[in-house]
Design an enzyme around this catalytic site. Structure first.
Site, short mmCIF file in Angstrom:
data_model
loop_
_atom_site.label_atom_id
_atom_site.label_comp_id
_atom_site.label_asym_id
_atom_site.label_seq_id
_atom_site.Cartn_x
_atom_site.Cartn_y
_atom_site.Cartn_z
N LYS A 168 0.83 -1.23 -0.12
CA LYS A 168 0.08 0.07 0.06
C LYS A 168 0.87 1.10 0.01
O LYS A 168 1.13 1.74 0.98
CB LYS A 168 -1.04 0.08 1.11
CG LYS A 168 -2.05 0.85 1.25
CD LYS A 168 -3.25 0.64 2.29
CE LYS A 168 -4.15 1.84 2.64
NZ LYS A 168 -5.18 1.95 1.27
C1 PLP Z 1 -6.32 -0.09 -3.98
C2 PLP Z 1 -7.31 -0.77 -2.58
N1 PLP Z 1 -7.69 -2.08 -2.75
C3 PLP Z 1 -8.25 -2.55 -1.85
C4 PLP Z 1 -8.49 -1.68 -0.46
C5 PLP Z 1 -9.15 -2.40 0.28
O1 PLP Z 1 -8.42 -2.69 1.38
P1 PLP Z 1 -8.76 -2.91 3.10
O2 PLP Z 1 -10.01 -3.67 3.07
O3 PLP Z 1 -7.41 -3.32 3.71
O4 PLP Z 1 -9.27 -1.46 3.47
C6 PLP Z 1 -7.85 -0.64 -0.47
C7 PLP Z 1 -8.31 0.34 0.52
O5 PLP Z 1 -7.22 0.63 1.50
C8 PLP Z 1 -7.41 -0.06 -1.55
O6 PLP Z 1 -6.79 1.01 -1.41
#
Ligand code: PLP
Length: 308
Positions: A159
């Site tokens: 991330k």
């Molecule tokens: C690109 C992306 N995909 C998926 C998610 C979902 O991840 P999470 O459930 O850990 O928030 C996020 C959110 O953070 C995201 O930015």
């Protein structure tokens, strides 16, 4: 919605006033996007304020940092405590928590390793990400003309701030064209994810989600939904999803910390199922929100109390 300032921001171990939380314009991160971060929610529950799945979020943060050879300056446990402290000092009952680890100020070449690794944690009030009605009525989305990041370019499992330049292209295109969100395909043409959400599809009573190899973020909500679905006796498969399956799905929904479980009511103006939250989506939403409000017992150990 403009940010509503809170009192303090945690910066490298110190609580700094909101207005004084600055970084230098010559910090490496400003020029080269060298940051990794998390988005976590703290909920007001029957048993007080609780952070949802703090540990896996911080683990993902440290994994993201590891991929970029960034060495955070403290062990995970201390960082988790700093998140709790930041919510507590700001006296937030419910909030979004944004820890961010970045390369700071020393030299400005692309080579990053001579710069310090710094971190901050900021919390703020955040409502429903895809609009207040979205959880019930669903959102209208499009398939983006932008692909998700190709394998072996920028790691999709991290991330990282840089990945969100791709997300911004997807989101802007969608909004400018009158949709709430965009779904990106991977570079092989299979469904990947939304600009800030993972995607699930319901077909013939089964649930599918795109695999980690389809350039998706390993979502914590995605994982939670898979756990809850299995407990409800619903079969879940991680599998490649061709674009056309989106249009003929019985139900589609996004998952994410910000989006929670948001139904999708149309893709490219083709309505999905009944055009509102379907029965499977509702069932999972119900089970998910029971965990978040602590109406259900925390059998998974997902909730971390903020304490007094
Ligand atoms: C690109 C992306 N995909 C998926 C998610 C979902 O991840 P999470 O459930 O850990 O928030 C996020 C959110 O953070 C995201 O930015």
């Amino acid at each position: 919605m403009p940010l509503k300032p809170t009192k303090k921001i945690w910066m490298d171990g110190k609580m700094v006033d909101w207005d004084d939380a600055h970084i230098h314009v010559c910090a490496h991160v400003v020029h080269y996007g060298s940051a990794v971060f998390e988005g976590i929610r703290c909920y007001h529950t029957k048993k007080g304020s609780m952070i949802f799945r703090l540990e896996p979020h911080i683990k993902r943060l440290y994994n993201s940092a590891k991929m970029y050879r960034m060495e955070p300056t403290m062990p995970k446990e201390e960082f988790m405590k700093a998140c709790i402290d930041t919510v507590r000092v700001n006296e937030m009952r419910e909030c979004y928590i944004r820890p961010l680890v970045y390369r700071g100020y020393n030299e400005l070449g692309v080579y990053p390793l001579n710069n310090p690794v710094n971190a901050f944690i900021v919390v703020w009030e955040w409502g429903k990400y895809l609009g207040p009605e979205a959880l019930e009525h669903g959102v209208d989305v499009c398939v983006s003309s932008w692909n998700r990041i190709a394998p072996n370019t920028l790691p999709a499992l991290a991330k990282s701030a840089a990945n969100y330049m791709n997300s911004q292209l997807i989101k802007m295109e969608a909004r400018v064209n009158g949709y709430e969100e965009g779904i990106a395909l991977d570079t092989n043409g299979y469904v990947s994810e939304g600009s800030g959400e993972n995607l699930f599809l319901v077909s013939n009573g089964k649930i599918m989600t795109t695999p980690l190899g389809a350039s998706v973020l390993p979502g914590i909500t995605r994982d939670s939904v898979m756990v809850l679905a299995k407990e409800l006796g619903i079969e879940v498969a991680e599998q490649l999803i061709p674009r056309e399956m989106l249009y003929i799905a019985d139900e589609l929904f996004f998952t994410g910390t910000a989006a929670e479980i948001t139904p999708i009511r149309s893709v490219d103006k083709i309505s999905i199922g009944s055009g509102k939250a379907g029965p499977m989506t509702k069932k999972l939403q119900e089970s998910f929100f029971k965990c978040l409000t602590m109406e259900a017992k925390d059998t998974h150990g997902w909730m971390t109390p903020i304490g007094a």
